[in-house]
Design a protein around this motif. Structure first.
Motif: not given
Length: 319
Positions: A301-306
Protein backbone atom coordinates in the motif's frame (compact mmCIF):
# COMPACT_ATOMS: atom_id res chain seq x y z
CA UNK A 1 34.82 17.14 16.03
CA UNK A 2 32.83 17.55 18.16
CA UNK A 3 30.62 20.56 17.50
CA UNK A 4 29.04 20.67 20.98
CA UNK A 5 31.63 20.97 23.71
CA UNK A 6 32.71 22.84 26.83
CA UNK A 7 36.13 23.91 28.06
CA UNK A 8 35.68 22.41 31.53
CA UNK A 9 33.35 19.38 31.78
CA UNK A 10 33.51 19.59 35.59
CA UNK A 11 31.13 22.57 35.41
CA UNK A 12 28.41 20.24 34.09
CA UNK A 13 25.93 18.04 35.98
CA UNK A 14 27.49 14.65 36.69
CA UNK A 15 26.10 11.24 35.92
CA UNK A 16 26.43 9.05 39.01
CA UNK A 17 28.20 5.77 38.39
CA UNK A 18 26.18 2.79 39.68
CA UNK A 19 27.54 1.21 42.87
CA UNK A 20 30.00 -1.53 41.90
CA UNK A 21 28.48 -4.05 44.30
CA UNK A 22 24.95 -3.66 42.94
CA UNK A 23 25.42 -2.80 39.24
CA UNK A 24 25.25 -5.54 36.62
CA UNK A 25 27.67 -4.32 33.96
CA UNK A 26 26.52 -5.40 30.55
CA UNK A 27 28.75 -7.86 28.71
CA UNK A 28 29.43 -7.52 24.98
CA UNK A 29 27.54 -10.07 22.87
CA UNK A 30 28.94 -9.13 19.45
CA UNK A 31 31.13 -6.64 17.62
CA UNK A 32 30.65 -5.82 13.94
CA UNK A 33 32.63 -3.64 11.53
CA UNK A 34 30.62 -1.29 9.32
CA UNK A 35 31.10 -1.71 5.56
CA UNK A 36 31.56 1.49 3.58
CA UNK A 37 29.36 2.62 0.72
CA UNK A 38 27.69 5.63 -0.85
CA UNK A 39 24.27 7.16 -0.28
CA UNK A 40 22.12 9.62 -2.20
CA UNK A 41 24.05 11.35 -4.94
CA UNK A 42 27.33 9.89 -3.78
CA UNK A 43 28.31 10.93 -0.26
CA UNK A 44 30.35 8.30 1.64
CA UNK A 45 28.79 6.38 4.54
CA UNK A 46 29.55 3.58 6.95
CA UNK A 47 26.62 1.19 7.52
CA UNK A 48 26.85 0.92 11.28
CA UNK A 49 24.39 -1.94 11.82
CA UNK A 50 25.16 -4.09 8.76
CA UNK A 51 25.31 -7.76 9.64
CA UNK A 52 23.71 -7.43 13.09
CA UNK A 53 20.66 -9.47 14.04
CA UNK A 54 17.55 -7.26 14.17
CA UNK A 55 16.65 -8.83 17.51
CA UNK A 56 19.60 -6.91 18.97
CA UNK A 57 18.67 -3.67 17.15
CA UNK A 58 14.91 -3.36 17.71
CA UNK A 59 13.54 -0.59 17.73
CA UNK A 60 16.43 0.75 15.60
CA UNK A 61 16.46 -0.11 11.91
CA UNK A 62 19.70 1.28 10.53
CA UNK A 63 22.32 3.93 11.14
CA UNK A 64 24.76 5.54 8.70
CA UNK A 65 27.85 7.47 9.66
CA UNK A 66 28.00 10.18 6.98
CA UNK A 67 31.64 11.07 6.36
CA UNK A 68 33.86 12.17 8.01
CA UNK A 69 34.94 13.74 4.71
CA UNK A 70 36.73 16.98 3.83
CA UNK A 71 35.19 18.02 0.52
CA UNK A 72 37.02 19.99 -2.14
CA UNK A 73 35.03 22.75 -3.91
CA UNK A 74 32.28 21.23 -6.06
CA UNK A 75 32.36 17.86 -4.30
CA UNK A 76 29.65 18.07 -1.57
CA UNK A 77 26.72 15.77 -2.28
CA UNK A 78 23.19 15.27 -0.98
CA UNK A 79 20.19 13.05 -1.75
CA UNK A 80 17.58 13.25 -4.50
CA UNK A 81 13.88 13.53 -3.63
CA UNK A 82 12.72 10.33 -1.93
CA UNK A 83 9.76 9.08 0.15
CA UNK A 84 9.49 7.72 3.70
CA UNK A 85 6.68 6.09 5.66
CA UNK A 86 6.38 4.29 8.97
CA UNK A 87 9.44 5.38 10.96
CA UNK A 88 11.54 8.32 12.17
CA UNK A 89 14.81 9.64 10.78
CA UNK A 90 17.25 11.31 13.15
CA UNK A 91 19.98 13.39 11.49
CA UNK A 92 22.68 14.51 13.93
CA UNK A 93 25.29 16.74 12.31
CA UNK A 94 28.71 17.01 13.91
CA UNK A 95 30.45 19.11 11.23
CA UNK A 96 29.08 20.90 8.17
CA UNK A 97 25.64 22.04 7.05
CA UNK A 98 22.64 20.28 5.52
CA UNK A 99 19.49 21.84 4.04
CA UNK A 100 16.19 19.96 4.16
CA UNK A 101 13.04 20.45 2.08
CA UNK A 102 9.84 18.40 1.97
CA UNK A 103 6.82 18.00 -0.28
CA UNK A 104 4.57 19.83 2.19
CA UNK A 105 6.58 23.04 2.00
CA UNK A 106 8.57 22.49 5.17
CA UNK A 107 12.31 22.75 5.45
CA UNK A 108 15.23 24.13 7.32
CA UNK A 109 18.98 24.11 7.85
CA UNK A 110 20.97 22.09 10.37
CA UNK A 111 24.54 22.99 11.27
CA UNK A 112 27.26 21.30 13.28
CA UNK A 113 25.83 20.21 16.63
CA UNK A 114 22.19 20.33 15.48
CA UNK A 115 19.75 17.43 15.19
CA UNK A 116 16.72 17.15 12.95
CA UNK A 117 14.17 14.59 14.09
CA UNK A 118 11.71 13.77 11.33
CA UNK A 119 8.71 11.57 12.07
CA UNK A 120 7.74 10.36 8.60
CA UNK A 121 4.61 8.67 9.91
CA UNK A 122 1.98 8.43 7.15
CA UNK A 123 4.53 9.59 4.62
CA UNK A 124 6.06 12.43 2.66
CA UNK A 125 8.79 13.21 0.16
CA UNK A 126 11.93 15.03 1.16
CA UNK A 127 15.39 16.00 0.00
CA UNK A 128 18.64 16.74 1.83
CA UNK A 129 21.44 18.70 0.23
CA UNK A 130 24.48 20.80 1.13
CA UNK A 131 23.94 24.56 0.86
CA UNK A 132 25.28 26.33 -2.21
CA UNK A 133 28.11 27.98 -0.27
CA UNK A 134 29.41 24.59 0.92
CA UNK A 135 29.30 23.27 -2.64
CA UNK A 136 31.27 26.29 -3.81
CA UNK A 137 33.92 26.28 -1.09
CA UNK A 138 34.04 22.65 0.05
CA UNK A 139 34.63 21.83 3.70
CA UNK A 140 34.26 19.24 6.43
CA UNK A 141 31.09 17.15 6.59
CA UNK A 142 30.33 14.59 9.29
CA UNK A 143 27.24 13.23 11.00
CA UNK A 144 24.93 10.29 11.49
CA UNK A 145 21.46 9.38 10.31
CA UNK A 146 19.52 6.95 12.47
CA UNK A 147 16.23 5.25 11.59
CA UNK A 148 13.91 4.50 14.52
CA UNK A 149 10.92 2.24 14.01
CA UNK A 150 7.44 3.43 14.94
CA UNK A 151 5.01 1.15 16.79
CA UNK A 152 2.10 -0.12 14.74
CA UNK A 153 -0.30 2.34 16.38
CA UNK A 154 1.83 5.28 15.17
CA UNK A 155 2.76 4.12 11.66
CA UNK A 156 0.24 6.48 10.05
CA UNK A 157 0.66 9.41 12.40
CA UNK A 158 0.89 12.91 10.94
CA UNK A 159 4.46 13.80 9.90
CA UNK A 160 6.31 15.93 12.44
CA UNK A 161 9.67 17.69 12.74
CA UNK A 162 11.84 18.59 15.68
CA UNK A 163 14.77 20.89 15.09
CA UNK A 164 17.07 20.44 18.07
CA UNK A 165 19.75 23.10 18.14
CA UNK A 166 23.12 22.15 19.55
CA UNK A 167 22.61 24.60 22.39
CA UNK A 168 19.53 22.68 23.54
CA UNK A 169 21.26 19.32 23.97
CA UNK A 170 21.64 18.27 27.61
CA UNK A 171 25.36 18.25 28.48
CA UNK A 172 26.56 15.98 31.27
CA UNK A 173 29.83 14.54 32.49
CA UNK A 174 31.22 11.57 34.40
CA UNK A 175 32.16 11.96 38.09
CA UNK A 176 35.82 12.73 37.29
CA UNK A 177 35.10 14.88 34.21
CA UNK A 178 36.78 12.36 31.90
CA UNK A 179 33.74 12.00 29.63
CA UNK A 180 31.50 14.61 28.03
CA UNK A 181 28.00 13.24 27.43
CA UNK A 182 25.58 14.88 25.00
CA UNK A 183 22.09 13.60 25.78
CA UNK A 184 20.06 14.20 22.61
CA UNK A 185 16.99 12.14 23.50
CA UNK A 186 15.72 10.00 26.33
CA UNK A 187 16.76 9.75 29.95
CA UNK A 188 20.10 9.16 31.66
CA UNK A 189 20.43 9.08 35.45
CA UNK A 190 17.41 11.35 35.89
CA UNK A 191 18.45 13.83 33.18
CA UNK A 192 16.31 14.21 30.06
CA UNK A 193 17.33 15.10 26.52
CA UNK A 194 15.29 17.46 24.30
CA UNK A 195 14.23 14.91 21.65
CA UNK A 196 10.59 13.77 21.91
CA UNK A 197 10.10 10.20 20.72
CA UNK A 198 7.16 7.94 19.93
CA UNK A 199 9.29 4.90 20.72
CA UNK A 200 11.11 5.12 24.09
CA UNK A 201 14.85 5.42 23.38
CA UNK A 202 18.04 7.02 24.69
CA UNK A 203 20.56 8.66 22.31
CA UNK A 204 23.93 9.91 23.60
CA UNK A 205 27.10 11.18 21.91
CA UNK A 206 29.99 10.54 24.34
CA UNK A 207 33.53 11.91 24.16
CA UNK A 208 35.87 9.95 26.44
CA UNK A 209 39.29 11.47 27.12
CA UNK A 210 42.41 9.32 26.57
CA UNK A 211 42.84 6.85 29.41
CA UNK A 212 39.47 7.70 30.98
CA UNK A 213 36.75 5.23 31.90
CA UNK A 214 33.06 5.89 32.45
CA UNK A 215 30.29 3.62 33.71
CA UNK A 216 26.76 4.81 33.00
CA UNK A 217 23.46 3.58 34.44
CA UNK A 218 21.34 2.06 31.67
CA UNK A 219 17.73 0.97 31.77
CA UNK A 220 17.58 -2.80 32.08
CA UNK A 221 14.49 -3.00 29.84
CA UNK A 222 16.38 -1.24 26.99
CA UNK A 223 18.79 -2.83 24.58
CA UNK A 224 22.23 -1.19 24.30
CA UNK A 225 24.53 -0.43 21.36
CA UNK A 226 27.78 1.52 21.07
CA UNK A 227 29.13 2.76 17.72
CA UNK A 228 32.58 4.35 17.44
CA UNK A 229 32.64 7.54 15.38
CA UNK A 230 36.36 8.06 15.96
CA UNK A 231 39.20 6.82 18.13
CA UNK A 232 39.99 3.60 19.95
CA UNK A 233 38.96 2.10 23.24
CA UNK A 234 37.16 -0.80 24.84
CA UNK A 235 33.64 -1.49 26.09
CA UNK A 236 31.80 -3.75 28.46
CA UNK A 237 32.69 -5.65 31.58
CA UNK A 238 35.03 -7.82 29.51
CA UNK A 239 36.95 -4.87 27.97
CA UNK A 240 36.28 -5.73 24.34
CA UNK A 241 38.42 -3.57 22.00
CA UNK A 242 36.44 -1.21 19.76
CA UNK A 243 37.60 1.28 17.14
CA UNK A 244 36.38 3.57 14.36
CA UNK A 245 33.50 2.05 12.39
CA UNK A 246 32.70 -0.75 14.84
CA UNK A 247 29.45 -1.43 16.72
CA UNK A 248 29.21 -3.31 20.02
CA UNK A 249 26.01 -5.08 21.03
CA UNK A 250 25.57 -5.39 24.78
CA UNK A 251 23.82 -8.12 26.73
CA UNK A 252 21.60 -7.81 29.78
CA UNK A 253 22.41 -5.57 32.73
CA UNK A 254 21.88 -2.08 34.09
CA UNK A 255 25.23 -0.37 33.45
CA UNK A 256 27.49 0.36 30.45
CA UNK A 257 31.25 0.80 30.67
CA UNK A 258 33.41 2.67 28.11
CA UNK A 259 37.17 3.18 28.17
CA UNK A 260 39.37 5.24 25.86
CA UNK A 261 42.83 3.98 25.00
CA UNK A 262 45.59 6.09 26.48
CA UNK A 263 47.11 6.55 23.03
CA UNK A 264 44.93 8.16 20.33
CA UNK A 265 46.03 9.76 17.07
CA UNK A 266 46.52 13.47 16.42
CA UNK A 267 43.40 13.74 14.24
CA UNK A 268 41.24 12.01 16.85
CA UNK A 269 42.37 13.04 20.34
CA UNK A 270 39.50 11.23 22.15
CA UNK A 271 37.16 8.27 21.82
CA UNK A 272 33.90 9.41 20.18
CA UNK A 273 30.96 7.05 20.65
CA UNK A 274 27.24 7.02 19.85
CA UNK A 275 25.32 5.18 22.58
CA UNK A 276 21.85 3.90 21.78
CA UNK A 277 19.21 2.09 23.73
CA UNK A 278 15.53 1.52 23.27
CA UNK A 279 12.55 -0.49 24.36
CA UNK A 280 12.11 -3.26 21.77
CA UNK A 281 8.78 -3.13 19.94
CA UNK A 282 8.70 -6.89 19.29
CA UNK A 283 6.29 -6.37 16.40
CA UNK A 284 6.37 -7.84 12.90
CA UNK A 285 8.39 -5.67 10.52
CA UNK A 286 8.14 -5.43 6.73
CA UNK A 287 10.95 -3.22 5.44
CA UNK A 288 11.87 -2.33 1.89
CA UNK A 289 13.82 0.75 0.91
CA UNK A 290 12.21 3.90 2.36
CA UNK A 291 9.16 2.15 3.85
CA UNK A 292 8.98 0.33 7.20
CA UNK A 293 5.62 -1.24 7.96
CA UNK A 294 4.19 -4.23 9.85
CA UNK A 295 3.04 -6.39 6.94
CA UNK A 296 3.70 -6.96 3.27
CA UNK A 297 0.18 -5.70 2.52
CA UNK A 298 0.98 -2.39 4.24
CA UNK A 299 4.27 -2.26 2.36
CA UNK A 300 2.47 -2.74 -0.96
CA UNK A 301 0.00 0.00 0.00
CA UNK A 302 2.89 2.36 0.74
CA UNK A 303 4.31 1.77 -2.76
CA UNK A 304 0.87 2.29 -4.31
CA UNK A 305 0.37 5.53 -2.37
CA UNK A 306 3.81 6.77 -3.40
CA UNK A 307 3.25 6.03 -7.09
CA UNK A 308 -0.18 7.68 -6.96
CA UNK A 309 1.27 10.85 -5.45
CA UNK A 310 -0.49 10.41 -2.11
CA UNK A 311 2.78 10.88 -0.21
CA UNK A 312 3.18 14.29 -1.83
CA UNK A 313 4.71 15.63 -5.03
CA UNK A 314 8.03 17.25 -5.75
CA UNK A 315 7.58 21.03 -5.78
CA UNK A 316 8.03 22.72 -9.14
CA UNK A 317 11.47 24.21 -9.67
CA UNK A 318 11.67 27.97 -9.32
CA UNK A 319 13.24 30.18 -11.95
Amino acid sequence: MPAITVENPLTLPRVTAPAAESAARRPVLAVSTAPTGFEGEGFPVRRAFAGLDYRHLDPFIMMDQMGEVDYAPGEPKGTPWHPHRGFETVTYLIDGTFVHQDSEGGGGTIDGGDTQWMTAGSGLLHIEAPPEELVMTGGLFHGIQLWVNLPARDKMTTPRYQDIGGGNVKLLTSPDGGALLRLIAGELDGHTGPGVTHTPITLVHATVSPGAEVTLPWRSDYNALAYVLAGRGSVGADRRPLHLGQTAVFGAGDALTLRADTSQDAHTPSLEVILLGGQPLREPMAHYGPFVMNSHAELAQAFDDFQAGRLGRVPAARD
